[in-house]
Design an enzyme around this catalytic site. Structure first.
Site, PDB file in Angstrom:
ATOM      1  CD  GLU A  69     -27.636 -23.472  -0.040  1.00  0.00           C
ATOM      2  OE1 GLU A  69     -26.631 -23.117  -0.687  1.00  0.00           O
ATOM      3  OE2 GLU A  69     -27.872 -23.098   1.117  1.00  0.00           O
ATOM      4  CD  GLU A  94     -22.938 -29.319  -5.435  1.00  0.00           C
ATOM      5  OE1 GLU A  94     -22.590 -29.662  -6.576  1.00  0.00           O
ATOM      6  OE2 GLU A  94     -23.398 -28.190  -5.178  1.00  0.00           O
ATOM      7  CG  ASP A 144     -23.741 -22.891 -15.422  1.00  0.00           C
ATOM      8  OD1 ASP A 144     -23.841 -21.899 -16.180  1.00  0.00           O
ATOM      9  OD2 ASP A 144     -22.866 -23.760 -15.550  1.00  0.00           O
ATOM     10  CG  ASP A 180     -22.335 -13.901 -10.449  1.00  0.00           C
ATOM     11  OD1 ASP A 180     -23.101 -14.749 -10.958  1.00  0.00           O
ATOM     12  OD2 ASP A 180     -21.094 -13.977 -10.542  1.00  0.00           O
ATOM     13  CB  THR A 217     -20.112 -17.334  -1.129  1.00  0.00           C
ATOM     14  OG1 THR A 217     -20.269 -16.562  -2.333  1.00  0.00           O
ATOM     15  CG2 THR A 217     -21.461 -17.933  -0.742  1.00  0.00           C
ATOM     16  CG  PHE A 219     -18.588 -17.010  -6.541  1.00  0.00           C
ATOM     17  CD1 PHE A 219     -17.856 -17.214  -7.695  1.00  0.00           C
ATOM     18  CD2 PHE A 219     -19.875 -16.514  -6.657  1.00  0.00           C
ATOM     19  CE1 PHE A 219     -18.398 -16.928  -8.939  1.00  0.00           C
ATOM     20  CE2 PHE A 219     -20.426 -16.231  -7.889  1.00  0.00           C
ATOM     21  CZ  PHE A 219     -19.680 -16.437  -9.030  1.00  0.00           C
ATOM     22  CD  GLU A 220     -22.787 -12.360  -2.323  1.00  0.00           C
ATOM     23  OE1 GLU A 220     -23.577 -11.407  -2.250  1.00  0.00           O
ATOM     24  OE2 GLU A 220     -22.968 -13.441  -1.740  1.00  0.00           O
TER      25      GLU A 220
END
Length: 239
Positions: A69, A94, A144, A180, A217, A219-220
């Site tokens: 990931e 990350e 992003d 998104d 998530t 966020f989602e």
């Protein structure tokens, strides 16, 4: 949480250029918990960058399918996937240390042995450390989108990057993306559809429903409440 982890600019030989990155290093302040996790759990679950190829069976202590990931944010969905699929191994990359600390803390809390993490530029990791034909899946969730047209070249999903990912996937391996931002979804679809050796797993040859394997998530969830869409793309390496 947006993930934004790699620099997609390449030279004519496919090597990453260092001039333009698709992320900005915003390390932020570590909480005490994140600092504790980095100090205590990194020696067990952390992988330092080197120019030596990883030996996944040695890294995880077994032979198992490996998912990579790229840009796991705070690590919530990555930890959930590793917990739900103990028969598989997971490597997360990350660049933001608070996210790495949060992920390590959650992974330790869950007692996971099938998760390792790195804090480095993902293109360099792919080039220098990931063996060809070694990955069962590569995941890139909510990178992003670089909304402004003049910044579109910073988007990580470009042909050279997608070709690089393909070389690291096993035959039959999957590159799974989610965004998104509809213009970015369209860009992803255009890039992926242009590359020989990938097969779109969408029945309509565009997007797939969110697979149950990808956790939703926070966020989602917030996006859904605001009426925002999410687009998943899954492409299989077929040659």
């Amino acid at each position: 949480m947006k993930n934004d982890v790699i620099s997609p600019e390449f030279d004519e030989n496919g090597r990453p250029l260092r001039r333009i990155r698709s992320f900005v290093r915003r390390q932020g302040r570590l909480t005490k918990g994140q600092e504790h996790a980095l100090e205590n759990y990194w020696p067990v679950m952390g992988v330092e960058f080197s120019e030596d190829m990883l030996d996944f069976p040695a890294l995880f202590g077994r032979e198992a399918p490996v998912t990579l990931e790229i840009g796991f944010g705070m690590g919530a969905s990555l930890v959930a996937m590793a917990k739900d699929r103990p028969e598989q191994d997971f490597l997360g990359i990350e660049v933001h240390s608070p996210g790495v600390g949060a992920c390590l803390s959650s992974a330790h809390e869950e007692g996971l042995s099938n998760l390792r993490v790195m804090c480095h530029d993902a293109v360099e990791v792919l080039h220098k450390m990931i063996p060809d034909n070694s990955l069962r899946m590569v995941q890139l969730f909510f990178p992003d989108p670089w909304h402004k047209a003049r910044h579109n070249k910073r988007r990580i999903v470009q042909v050279p990057f997608a070709e690089l990912v393909k070389s690291k996937l096993q035959l039959g391996g999957i590159f799974h993306m989610a965004t998104d931002w509809e213009p970015y979804a369209e860009h992803m679809l255009e890039v992926m559809s242009s590359i020989d050796g990938y097969k779109n797993l969408s029945e309509s040859n565009d997007y797939v429903p969110r697979p149950a394997s990808r956790p939703v998530t926070k966020f989602e969830q917030r996006g859904h409440r605001l009426g925002h869409g999410v687009w998943d793309l899954m492409f299989e390496r077929v040659k």
